[in-house]
Design a protein around this motif. Structure first.
Motif, short mmCIF file in Angstrom:
data_model
loop_
_atom_site.label_atom_id
_atom_site.label_comp_id
_atom_site.label_asym_id
_atom_site.label_seq_id
_atom_site.Cartn_x
_atom_site.Cartn_y
_atom_site.Cartn_z
N ARG A 1 0.80 -1.21 0.00
CA ARG A 1 0.00 0.00 0.00
C ARG A 1 0.84 1.27 0.00
NH1 ARG A 1 -4.26 -1.45 4.53
NH2 ARG A 1 -2.37 -1.26 5.71
N ARG B 1 1.21 2.54 -6.43
CA ARG B 1 0.01 3.38 -6.30
C ARG B 1 -0.23 4.19 -7.58
NH1 ARG B 1 -1.69 4.13 -0.80
NH2 ARG B 1 -2.53 6.17 -1.26
N ALA C 1 -1.36 1.80 -10.36
CA ALA C 1 -2.74 1.35 -10.14
C ALA C 1 -3.73 2.45 -10.50
CB ALA C 1 -2.93 0.92 -8.69
N LYS C 2 -3.42 3.69 -10.11
CA LYS C 2 -4.30 4.81 -10.48
C LYS C 2 -4.41 4.94 -11.99
CE LYS C 2 -4.10 8.08 -6.71
NZ LYS C 2 -3.65 9.40 -6.27
N ILE D 1 -6.59 1.45 -13.36
CA ILE D 1 -7.93 1.06 -12.92
C ILE D 1 -9.01 1.55 -13.91
CG2 ILE D 1 -9.69 1.46 -11.15
CD1 ILE D 1 -7.41 1.16 -9.09
N PHE E 1 -11.46 -3.66 -9.14
CA PHE E 1 -11.67 -3.49 -7.70
C PHE E 1 -10.66 -4.30 -6.89
CE2 PHE E 1 -15.70 -1.76 -9.00
CZ PHE E 1 -15.94 -0.80 -8.05
N TYR F 1 -7.50 -2.39 -6.90
CA TYR F 1 -7.64 -1.26 -5.98
C TYR F 1 -7.46 -1.72 -4.53
CZ TYR F 1 -9.68 2.75 -3.61
OH TYR F 1 -9.88 3.83 -2.78
N SER F 2 -8.08 -2.83 -4.19
CA SER F 2 -7.98 -3.29 -2.80
C SER F 2 -6.60 -3.86 -2.48
CB SER F 2 -9.07 -4.30 -2.47
OG SER F 2 -9.12 -5.32 -3.41
N TYR G 1 -4.58 -0.23 -2.26
CA TYR G 1 -5.05 0.75 -1.28
C TYR G 1 -5.67 0.13 -0.03
CZ TYR G 1 -4.30 4.02 -5.05
OH TYR G 1 -3.73 4.75 -6.04
N ASN H 1 -10.47 0.15 2.41
CA ASN H 1 -10.85 1.26 1.52
C ASN H 1 -11.73 0.78 0.37
OD1 ASN H 1 -9.50 3.23 2.98
ND2 ASN H 1 -7.58 2.83 1.94
N ALA H 2 -11.44 -0.40 -0.15
CA ALA H 2 -12.26 -0.94 -1.24
C ALA H 2 -13.67 -1.26 -0.76
CB ALA H 2 -11.60 -2.19 -1.83
#
Length: 138
Positions: free
Chosen positions: A2, A8, A11-12, A15, A47, A50-51, A54, A58-59
């Motif tokens: 994370r 990060r 991933a941004k 996604i 998703f 994302y999980s 992050y 948060n997911a």
């Protein structure tokens, strides 16, 4: 993972295209390879990514369990509802020809709705499975 800024940022960046590709597979599944199942899995992967980056907590804020259960049921109801609607129109279960005046348009509408139900169900089931296993304590 994370706290890694490179992961990060990647991933941004990834996604949104993953979700867009899932929608492409969903809506072009009646013209070529793909459809609801594949699109649902691809959408759930966004998703899951994302999980993983992050955090599951948060997911779960973005997609809470009550919402996923509702989406699972809605997908199955959409699939079954198309079949029941064709039966109420005087045909057999999933006789798409009756959904429009032109049988070709009826086929298109029926496949689109059924694949949407499948995609919704598969995406939400995959996310529930991931959240359930990711939330376990060892």
């Amino acid at each position: 993972m994370r706290y890694n800024p490179i992961l990060r940022a990647c991933a941004k960046f990834l996604i949104a295209p993953i979700m867009l590709f899932a929608l492409y597979v969903q809506f072009h599944g009646d013209y070529g390879p793909g459809g609801g199942f594949q699109a649902g899995v691809i959408f759930a992967v966004a998703f899951i990514l994302y999980s993983l980056i992050y955090g599951v907590h948060n997911a779960r804020k973005v997609a809470p369990m009550w919402l996923l259960r509702l989406l699972m049921a809605a997908g199955v109801l959409l699939y079954g509802g198309v079949g029941v609607a064709t039966m109420l129109l005087g045909g057999v279960f999933l006789d798409y020809d009756l959904l429009a005046h032109d049988p070709q348009h009826g086929q298109h509408y029926g496949i689109l709705l059924v694949e949407a139900g499948v995609g919704l169900t598969v995406a939400s089931v995959m996310m529930v499975l991931f959240f359930t296993f990711a939330g376990r304590k060892e």
